[in-house]
Design an enzyme around this catalytic site. Structure first.
Site, short mmCIF file in Angstrom:
data_model
loop_
_atom_site.label_atom_id
_atom_site.label_comp_id
_atom_site.label_asym_id
_atom_site.label_seq_id
_atom_site.Cartn_x
_atom_site.Cartn_y
_atom_site.Cartn_z
N ASP A 1 0.84 -1.20 0.00
CA ASP A 1 0.00 0.00 0.00
C ASP A 1 0.87 1.24 0.00
O ASP A 1 1.56 1.53 0.98
CB ASP A 1 -0.89 0.01 1.25
CG ASP A 1 -1.80 1.23 1.28
OD1 ASP A 1 -2.87 1.17 0.65
OD2 ASP A 1 -1.43 2.25 1.89
N TYR B 1 3.27 9.59 -0.48
CA TYR B 1 4.38 8.99 0.28
C TYR B 1 5.74 9.20 -0.40
O TYR B 1 6.77 8.86 0.15
CB TYR B 1 4.14 7.48 0.51
CG TYR B 1 2.83 7.12 1.19
CD1 TYR B 1 2.03 8.09 1.77
CD2 TYR B 1 2.38 5.80 1.23
CE1 TYR B 1 0.82 7.77 2.37
CE2 TYR B 1 1.18 5.46 1.84
CZ TYR B 1 0.40 6.46 2.40
OH TYR B 1 -0.78 6.13 2.99
N LYS C 1 -2.75 5.94 -4.43
CA LYS C 1 -3.88 6.84 -4.15
C LYS C 1 -3.65 8.20 -4.80
O LYS C 1 -2.50 8.65 -4.90
CB LYS C 1 -4.02 7.05 -2.63
CG LYS C 1 -3.90 5.77 -1.81
CD LYS C 1 -4.07 5.98 -0.32
CE LYS C 1 -3.74 4.72 0.45
NZ LYS C 1 -2.33 4.58 0.81
N HIS D 1 -7.67 9.46 -1.89
CA HIS D 1 -7.01 9.45 -0.58
C HIS D 1 -7.89 10.04 0.52
O HIS D 1 -7.99 9.48 1.61
CB HIS D 1 -5.67 10.20 -0.69
CG HIS D 1 -4.63 9.73 0.26
ND1 HIS D 1 -3.29 9.67 -0.04
CD2 HIS D 1 -4.72 9.29 1.54
CE1 HIS D 1 -2.61 9.20 0.99
NE2 HIS D 1 -3.46 8.98 1.97
P1 NAD Z 1 0.77 1.37 11.86
O1 NAD Z 1 -0.40 1.22 12.77
O2 NAD Z 1 1.02 0.35 10.82
O3 NAD Z 1 2.04 1.52 12.82
C1 NAD Z 1 3.32 1.71 12.28
C2 NAD Z 1 4.30 1.92 13.43
O4 NAD Z 1 4.37 0.72 14.22
C3 NAD Z 1 5.70 2.18 12.92
O5 NAD Z 1 6.31 3.10 13.81
C4 NAD Z 1 6.38 0.81 13.03
O6 NAD Z 1 7.75 0.92 13.18
C5 NAD Z 1 5.70 0.25 14.25
N1 NAD Z 1 5.62 -1.23 14.20
C6 NAD Z 1 5.14 -2.00 13.19
N2 NAD Z 1 5.18 -3.30 13.51
C7 NAD Z 1 5.69 -3.37 14.76
C8 NAD Z 1 5.97 -4.43 15.64
N3 NAD Z 1 5.71 -5.69 15.29
N4 NAD Z 1 6.52 -4.15 16.85
C9 NAD Z 1 6.77 -2.88 17.21
N5 NAD Z 1 6.52 -1.81 16.43
C10 NAD Z 1 5.98 -2.06 15.22
O7 NAD Z 1 0.67 2.85 11.24
P2 NAD Z 1 0.73 3.55 9.82
O8 NAD Z 1 2.04 3.44 9.16
O9 NAD Z 1 0.20 4.93 10.06
O10 NAD Z 1 -0.36 2.77 8.96
C11 NAD Z 1 -0.04 1.65 8.14
C12 NAD Z 1 -0.21 1.96 6.67
O11 NAD Z 1 -1.52 2.46 6.41
C13 NAD Z 1 0.70 3.10 6.17
O12 NAD Z 1 2.04 2.68 6.01
C14 NAD Z 1 0.00 3.45 4.90
O13 NAD Z 1 0.31 2.51 3.88
C15 NAD Z 1 -1.47 3.35 5.30
N6 NAD Z 1 -2.05 4.66 5.71
C16 NAD Z 1 -3.07 5.16 4.97
C17 NAD Z 1 -3.65 6.37 5.32
C18 NAD Z 1 -4.78 6.92 4.49
O14 NAD Z 1 -5.15 8.08 4.69
N7 NAD Z 1 -5.35 6.14 3.61
C19 NAD Z 1 -3.18 7.09 6.42
C20 NAD Z 1 -2.13 6.55 7.16
C21 NAD Z 1 -1.59 5.33 6.82
#
Ligand code: NAD
Length: 278
Positions: free
Chosen positions: A49, A54, A79, A112
């Protein structure tokens, strides 16, 4: 419920979308995002994704070439960003993303955010891209029920996916139910609550009981709720850990205990009142 990283949801147009993917928000373009995708593919992930916002679509494209899988075995989502919304500008933004990703088609293209006065025209462009075979599926992100209902007053094609902020502090029960009733698959963004939930006592207790990490328990809760997840990490051990959730099951009381954590609180912005200064 998906039973493996490669298991799929069938979208309402028949396209199969893996129920688990790698999120790459804040993964730096170049080596970081390329390596993250390679680790994920090696661990069994088949979906990625990204978004124009990004600024790593070039790296995602490079990873698609380097990861050793045929293109059709990967499911790539990107997106259209807010400042590109509108009919012509969406068509142009799509072409830019497609070229950066260096692919013939994109699997899923999303709006988005629901930019007022624009998202209906944006959707018209998405429908055209879909009919032209340039995308296999189209959907929305950050749409409340009322945004989807409003979109449907002019849309000819119903969105196949709604990607929304969703985690134990924001469980989105009503929006999930609505999307299910419309045959729209829900994808959880920030499924791990952006790493803010790892000390939460209820989750820690459930994790200890199952001998799993809190991250694994949260991701398991999502998949048992029939939600697609796209956790982000650039670290190989975490990418592997996040995907290792198919050898245990949360029972009804675990699920209910996690459900009680909901506070309708967000780490991101509310789609009814969002401001981005770019
Ligand atoms: P997330 O909930 O996936 O959390 C990511 C954080 O958790 C990072 O700091 C990572 O290092 C940490 N992490 C991941 N796995 C871990 C583990 N096993 N142990 C400890 N820490 C861990 O948050 P995110 O990145 O905001 O969301 C995931 C994805 O969603 C994004 O990368 C993106 O692709 C998507 N996204 C979309 C929108 C949108 O508006 N559509 C907005 C935000 C994110």
């Amino acid at each position: 419920m998906i039973k493996s990283l490669q298991d799929t949801f069938t979208l309402h147009n028949g396209v199969k979308m893996p129920g688990f993917g790698l999120g790459v928000y804040k993964a730096a373009d170049g080596e970081e995002v390329i390596n993250a995708i390679k680790y994920a593919v090696n661990a069994g992930y088949r979906a990625v994704d990204t978004a124009a916002l990004y600024f790593n679509e070039d790296g995602v494209g490079e990873a698609i070439k380097q990861c050793g899988l045929p293109r059709e075995e990967l499911f790539i989502t990107t997106k259209v960003w807010n400042s590109d919304q509108g009919y012509e500008s969406t068509l142009e933004a799509f072409e830019k993303s497609r070229r950066k990703l260096d692919v013939d088609y994109i699997d899923l293209y999303l709006i988005h955010w629901p930019v007022k006065e624009k998202y209906k025209e944006t959707w018209r462009a998405m429908e055209e891209l879909y009919r032209a075979g340039k995308v296999r599926a189209i959907g929305v992100s950050n749409f409340h029920q009322h945004h989807i209902e409003d979109l449907m007053t002019t849309a000819e094609i119903k969105p196949m996916v709604n990607q929304i902020e969703l985690h134990p502090l924001l469980s989105q029960v009503e929006l999930r139910d609505y999307c299910r009733s419309q045959d729209i698959v829900v994808t959880a963004w920030s499924p791990l609550g952006r790493a803010h939930l790892f000390e939460e006592p209820v989750l820690v207790k459930i994790a200890e009981k199952h001998n799993k990490s809190v991250a694994q328990v949260i991701l398991r809760w999502h998949i048992q709720n029939e939600v697609m997840v796209i956790p982000k990490s650039a670290h190989e051990h975490r990418i592997i850990e996040n995907g290792d959730i198919f050898d245990f099951e949360l029972n009804r009381s675990d699920m209910e205990a996690i459900n009680t954590l909901n506070k309708n609180s967000r780490f991101g912005q509310n789609p009814d009142n969002f401001h981005f200064d770019f």
